[in-house]
Structure formats: structure tokens, C-alpha cells
Design a protein around this motif. Sequence first.
Motif, PDB file in Angstrom:
ATOM      1  N   ALA A 167       8.440  -4.376 -16.876  1.00 30.11           N
ATOM      2  CA  ALA A 167       9.046  -3.930 -18.250  1.00 30.11           C
ATOM      3  C   ALA A 167       8.940  -2.456 -18.585  1.00 30.11           C
ATOM      4  CB  ALA A 167       8.596  -4.951 -19.332  1.00 30.11           C
ATOM      5  N   ASN A 168       7.474  -2.242 -18.348  1.00 32.10           N
ATOM      6  CA  ASN A 168       7.192  -0.650 -18.690  1.00 32.10           C
ATOM      7  C   ASN A 168       6.022  -0.336 -17.743  1.00 32.10           C
ATOM      8  OD1 ASN A 168       6.286   1.958 -19.758  1.00 32.10           O
ATOM      9  ND2 ASN A 168       7.796   1.198 -21.522  1.00 32.10           N
ATOM     10  N   GLU A 169       5.991   0.345 -16.861  1.00 34.47           N
ATOM     11  CA  GLU A 169       4.994   0.500 -15.999  1.00 34.47           C
ATOM     12  C   GLU A 169       3.748   1.461 -16.571  1.00 34.47           C
ATOM     13  OE1 GLU A 169       4.027   2.577 -11.568  1.00 34.47           O
ATOM     14  OE2 GLU A 169       5.848   1.380 -11.784  1.00 34.47           O
ATOM     15  N   ILE A 170       4.468   2.555 -17.261  1.00 34.87           N
ATOM     16  CA  ILE A 170       3.412   3.411 -18.282  1.00 34.87           C
ATOM     17  C   ILE A 170       2.776   2.545 -19.123  1.00 34.87           C
ATOM     18  CG2 ILE A 170       3.471   5.552 -19.466  1.00 34.87           C
ATOM     19  CD1 ILE A 170       5.931   6.510 -18.175  1.00 34.87           C
ATOM     20  N   ALA A 171       3.527   1.790 -19.914  1.00 32.02           N
ATOM     21  CA  ALA A 171       2.691   0.934 -20.975  1.00 32.02           C
ATOM     22  C   ALA A 171       1.738   0.208 -20.056  1.00 32.02           C
ATOM     23  CB  ALA A 171       3.670   0.034 -21.689  1.00 32.02           C
ATOM     24  N   ALA A 172       1.950  -0.682 -19.050  1.00 33.24           N
ATOM     25  CA  ALA A 172       1.274  -1.414 -18.360  1.00 33.24           C
ATOM     26  C   ALA A 172      -0.113  -0.742 -18.165  1.00 33.24           C
ATOM     27  CB  ALA A 172       1.988  -1.979 -17.200  1.00 33.24           C
ATOM     28  N   ARG A 173       0.079   0.327 -17.520  1.00 29.83           N
ATOM     29  CA  ARG A 173      -1.175   1.246 -17.133  1.00 29.83           C
ATOM     30  C   ARG A 173      -2.040   1.377 -18.184  1.00 29.83           C
ATOM     31  NH1 ARG A 173      -1.064   3.765 -12.174  1.00 29.83           N
ATOM     32  NH2 ARG A 173       1.041   3.698 -12.081  1.00 29.83           N
ATOM     33  N   VAL A 174      -1.324   1.914 -19.357  1.00 35.34           N
ATOM     34  CA  VAL A 174      -2.184   2.388 -20.465  1.00 35.34           C
ATOM     35  C   VAL A 174      -2.958   1.339 -21.259  1.00 35.34           C
ATOM     36  CG1 VAL A 174      -1.781   3.006 -23.034  1.00 35.34           C
ATOM     37  CG2 VAL A 174      -0.461   4.286 -21.275  1.00 35.34           C
ATOM     38  N   SER A 175      -2.260   0.045 -20.979  1.00 34.17           N
ATOM     39  CA  SER A 175      -3.008  -1.123 -21.556  1.00 34.17           C
ATOM     40  C   SER A 175      -4.062  -1.705 -20.634  1.00 34.17           C
ATOM     41  CB  SER A 175      -1.911  -2.588 -21.643  1.00 34.17           C
ATOM     42  OG  SER A 175      -1.437  -2.838 -20.403  1.00 34.17           O
ATOM     43  N   GLY A 176      -4.274  -0.894 -19.515  1.00 33.89           N
ATOM     44  CA  GLY A 176      -5.523  -1.515 -18.582  1.00 33.89           C
ATOM     45  C   GLY A 176      -5.076  -2.052 -17.412  1.00 33.89           C
ATOM     46  N   ILE A 177      -3.844  -2.516 -17.165  1.00 29.08           N
ATOM     47  CA  ILE A 177      -3.601  -3.060 -15.791  1.00 29.08           C
ATOM     48  C   ILE A 177      -3.647  -2.185 -14.647  1.00 29.08           C
ATOM     49  CG2 ILE A 177      -1.754  -4.265 -14.622  1.00 29.08           C
ATOM     50  CD1 ILE A 177      -0.518  -5.284 -17.331  1.00 29.08           C
ATOM     51  N   ASN A 178      -4.493  -2.469 -13.681  1.00 30.71           N
ATOM     52  CA  ASN A 178      -4.642  -1.826 -12.317  1.00 30.71           C
ATOM     53  C   ASN A 178      -3.160  -1.995 -11.512  1.00 30.71           C
ATOM     54  OD1 ASN A 178      -5.077  -0.779  -9.813  1.00 30.71           O
ATOM     55  ND2 ASN A 178      -6.940  -1.097  -9.893  1.00 30.71           N
ATOM     56  N   VAL A 179      -2.131  -1.084 -11.958  1.00 31.14           N
ATOM     57  CA  VAL A 179      -0.905  -1.176 -11.450  1.00 31.14           C
ATOM     58  C   VAL A 179      -0.639  -0.986  -9.921  1.00 31.14           C
ATOM     59  CG1 VAL A 179       1.532   0.004 -11.429  1.00 31.14           C
ATOM     60  CG2 VAL A 179       0.198  -0.358 -13.523  1.00 31.14           C
ATOM     61  N   GLU A 180      -1.687  -0.285  -9.366  1.00 29.91           N
ATOM     62  CA  GLU A 180      -1.360  -0.252  -7.745  1.00 29.91           C
ATOM     63  C   GLU A 180      -1.894  -1.592  -7.265  1.00 29.91           C
ATOM     64  OE1 GLU A 180      -1.039   3.629  -9.423  1.00 29.91           O
ATOM     65  OE2 GLU A 180      -2.613   2.086  -9.912  1.00 29.91           O
TER      66      GLU A 180
ATOM     67  N   TRP B  44       0.845  -1.242   0.071  1.00 27.22           N
ATOM     68  CA  TRP B  44      -0.018   0.080   0.024  1.00 27.22           C
ATOM     69  C   TRP B  44       0.668   1.353   0.108  1.00 27.22           C
ATOM     70  CZ3 TRP B  44      -1.051   4.409   2.711  1.00 27.22           C
ATOM     71  CH2 TRP B  44      -2.228   5.230   2.469  1.00 27.22           C
ATOM     72  N   LEU B  45       1.761   1.267   0.613  1.00 31.11           N
ATOM     73  CA  LEU B  45       2.723   2.462   0.722  1.00 31.11           C
ATOM     74  C   LEU B  45       3.487   2.762  -0.595  1.00 31.11           C
ATOM     75  CD1 LEU B  45       4.476   1.954   4.414  1.00 31.11           C
ATOM     76  CD2 LEU B  45       2.971   3.779   3.941  1.00 31.11           C
ATOM     77  N   ILE B  46       3.980   1.342  -1.147  1.00 31.24           N
ATOM     78  CA  ILE B  46       4.663   1.620  -2.440  1.00 31.24           C
ATOM     79  C   ILE B  46       3.603   1.908  -3.514  1.00 31.24           C
ATOM     80  CG2 ILE B  46       6.045   0.396  -4.109  1.00 31.24           C
ATOM     81  CD1 ILE B  46       6.799  -1.501  -1.578  1.00 31.24           C
ATOM     82  N   ALA B  47       2.467   1.536  -3.540  1.00 37.86           N
ATOM     83  CA  ALA B  47       1.563   1.662  -4.636  1.00 37.86           C
ATOM     84  C   ALA B  47       0.863   3.046  -4.602  1.00 37.86           C
ATOM     85  CB  ALA B  47       0.662   0.675  -4.721  1.00 37.86           C
ATOM     86  N   TYR B  48       0.245   3.434  -3.330  1.00 35.55           N
ATOM     87  CA  TYR B  48      -0.489   4.587  -3.102  1.00 35.55           C
ATOM     88  C   TYR B  48       0.172   5.772  -2.730  1.00 35.55           C
ATOM     89  CZ  TYR B  48      -4.231   1.184  -4.218  1.00 35.55           C
ATOM     90  OH  TYR B  48      -4.911   0.488  -5.019  1.00 35.55           O
ATOM     91  N   THR B  49       1.262   5.473  -2.006  1.00 33.14           N
ATOM     92  CA  THR B  49       1.917   6.951  -1.306  1.00 33.14           C
ATOM     93  C   THR B  49       3.110   7.214  -2.215  1.00 33.14           C
ATOM     94  OG1 THR B  49       3.518   5.892   0.397  1.00 33.14           O
ATOM     95  CG2 THR B  49       1.303   6.349   0.909  1.00 33.14           C
ATOM     96  N   LYS B  50       3.676   6.140  -3.195  1.00 29.91           N
ATOM     97  CA  LYS B  50       4.597   6.398  -4.129  1.00 29.91           C
ATOM     98  C   LYS B  50       5.963   6.426  -3.372  1.00 29.91           C
ATOM     99  CE  LYS B  50       1.689   6.565  -7.274  1.00 29.91           C
ATOM    100  NZ  LYS B  50       1.092   5.386  -7.976  1.00 29.91           N
ATOM    101  N   ILE B  51       5.978   5.885  -2.172  1.00 28.91           N
ATOM    102  CA  ILE B  51       7.400   5.728  -1.574  1.00 28.91           C
ATOM    103  C   ILE B  51       7.969   4.889  -2.296  1.00 28.91           C
ATOM    104  CG2 ILE B  51       8.487   5.232   0.759  1.00 28.91           C
ATOM    105  CD1 ILE B  51       5.978   6.166   1.998  1.00 28.91           C
ATOM    106  N   PRO B  52       9.471   5.091  -2.482  1.00 25.98           N
ATOM    107  CA  PRO B  52      10.608   4.170  -3.095  1.00 25.98           C
ATOM    108  C   PRO B  52      10.195   2.851  -2.253  1.00 25.98           C
ATOM    109  CG  PRO B  52      11.580   5.977  -2.962  1.00 25.98           C
ATOM    110  CD  PRO B  52      10.055   6.280  -2.120  1.00 25.98           C
TER     111      PRO B  52
END
Length: 341
Positions: free
Chosen positions: A217-230, A139-147
Motif C-alpha cells: 500500500a505504501n512502502e515509505i509509510a510501512a518503513r516509518v511505522s517500524g516494519i523491516n521492509v527488506e 535478497w536481490l530485490i530487497a538489498y540491491t534494489k533491483i526491480p
Amino acid sequence: MTTTDLNAAQTPRKNRRMPAEVNILLVLVGIALLFEVLGWIFQGQSFLGNMARLKIMILQVSVIGIIAVGVTQTIITGGIDLSSGSLVGAVAMVSMSFAQTGAYGLDRVLYPGLTDLPVIVPIAIGLLVGLAAGFVNGWLIAYTKIPPFIATLGMMVAARGFAKWYTKGAPISFPTESFAFIGSGMMPVVIFLLVAVIFHILMKYTRYGKFTYAIGANEIAARVSGINVERQKVRIYMVAGLLSGLAAIVVAARGQTAQAGMGLMYELDAIAMAVIGGTSLTGGRGSILGTAIGMVIFGVIISGFTFLRLDAYYQEMMKGGIIVAAVIVDTYRQKKGRKSK
């Protein structure tokens, strides 16, 4: 034959590459044979011929191998998990406190009213603690963007502190026979194999695995393709926490005691197994099979050093050198891959 035909005939050969796991397996064979030769030269005996030594080696690394399966998944996403070793200490203390028997006197147990519980109770509680810690990490990594490095470092310190606070530093012993059975004989190896097979299938053939690789591999591309990255990141870190909890239960059952210092440096050994097994620290590449082979390589190296009677502090220095060498090889492999494209 025309030039076009010639190029068409040559293209498949250029594209044919051995799976990365085959190369890692060849490294394992080479290292094992090296220790075999050194054994005859310096010790006058076989390294590979001693089955008792090999059995001990596999038992020693199988618990960390369970952790490494979870750590591999976090690294594939481009993250890291530094909290797994401390979670082993924390979960071991909690699960053992619910696995005690009153046969040796109630004054020796932490919870006198909760002795001789069914084995599923300490197992479930231990796994839930690991799962909860993994959820916090994710949760910390996904939603607060902490490394991931910072989030899991914080959990590493907090979990170790919790393990010490839980009994004010006192160990917990006297488990029931059914709980102790979890760590008896070759059960740790069996548990590791089951975990490895399950997650090999999940990573290779399911959406869970495909989403994990896509994010790395590419988080931005994964997000654009519809994957709920968080959501996927939270799942992955929960899995890592769950497997750390499972490893804690196994190690506590095997030693029939739990101490706050358990699992010290396990996280670094697990990361080393994953990296040696071909998992890229930049994310997007790796496999559970490769990590399993990396685990065996790691075990062979440590067992080989002990066999050659190399002092413990030399072993630690060599272990650090091996990790750095594995990262250098991975960096070189990435550069070579980019040039070939």
C-alpha cells in the motif's frame, strides 16, 4: 428528521460494499453458466453435468494454484515473480533424482547409491532448492534494489538453464511408490487446499499478512511505522520459492517423471489467476481466497474452450485477452476508488 440525522442514516448504506471475493464468485458463476448454455447450443450436452471433466479441470489448475498463492503475495507487495515456472522444472529434476527406486535396475537411476530413500528426503531437498532460489530473489530485490521484474527474470533464465544442465537434458523417471503417491488421485487438490487455507489465515490474521499489505500500500509509510521492509520482502519471496518447489514435487510425482521443460509458462498462468482473483498489480490489494476463485475461473475458461473444441492457438489468444481485460478492470476499479475518496 433533520439533515444531520438523514446523512447519518444514509452513510452506512454508502459504505456498505460487497467483499471483492463475492463479485469474483459471481463472475465465476456467470462464466460457468455461459459455457453451460454454449455447450447445449454447439455440443448438445452439459458442460457442468460432466463430473469427470470438472475433476480433470480442478486437477490441471491445482498445481499452478499452489504457485499462485505465493505469486499473489509478491504482487501484493507491488512486486512480481517470473521465476516460478522455471523453478518447477529445476526442483522437479532435483527432487526426482533423490526419489528414484532401484527396482528397475541401477543403470536407470541418476545416483545409484541413493535409491529408495525415505520420501521425506526428496521432498526436503526439493523444498530447500525452492527456498534458496526464493531467498536469492528476495535478497536481490530487497538489498540491491533491483526491480522485481529483472531479478526474477534472471532467476527464470538461470533456473531453466540449471534444469537442462542437471542431466544434460535427459528426463528422470522411476520414483518410489511413496513419492508417486503425492501426485496420485486428488492429492494435488488436497495439497492446494491446505496451502490456500494456511496462507489465507496468515495473510488475514497475522503480522506477516499485515506487513505484506502495508508494504504494497505504501512502502515509505510501512518503513516509518517500524516494519523491516527488506526482511519482509525476503520472507515473501522465500515463501514464493518454497511454494514453487512444492508445486514441482507434486507435478513430478503426478507424472512420475521429471523433465527440464516442466513448468513452462506456469508463472504467467499463476499471475493470471491472481489478477483474475482481484489482486492489484500496483500492490496493496488482493487475497488468497480471491486467487483461489480466480484459479477456478481460469480452469473453467480453459476447460470450456476445450469442451467447445476451440483450437489450442485460439485458446492462447483468448487467455492473453482475459489477462489484459482483468488488468483493465483493476485499473478502472482503482480510478473509481480514488474518485470516491
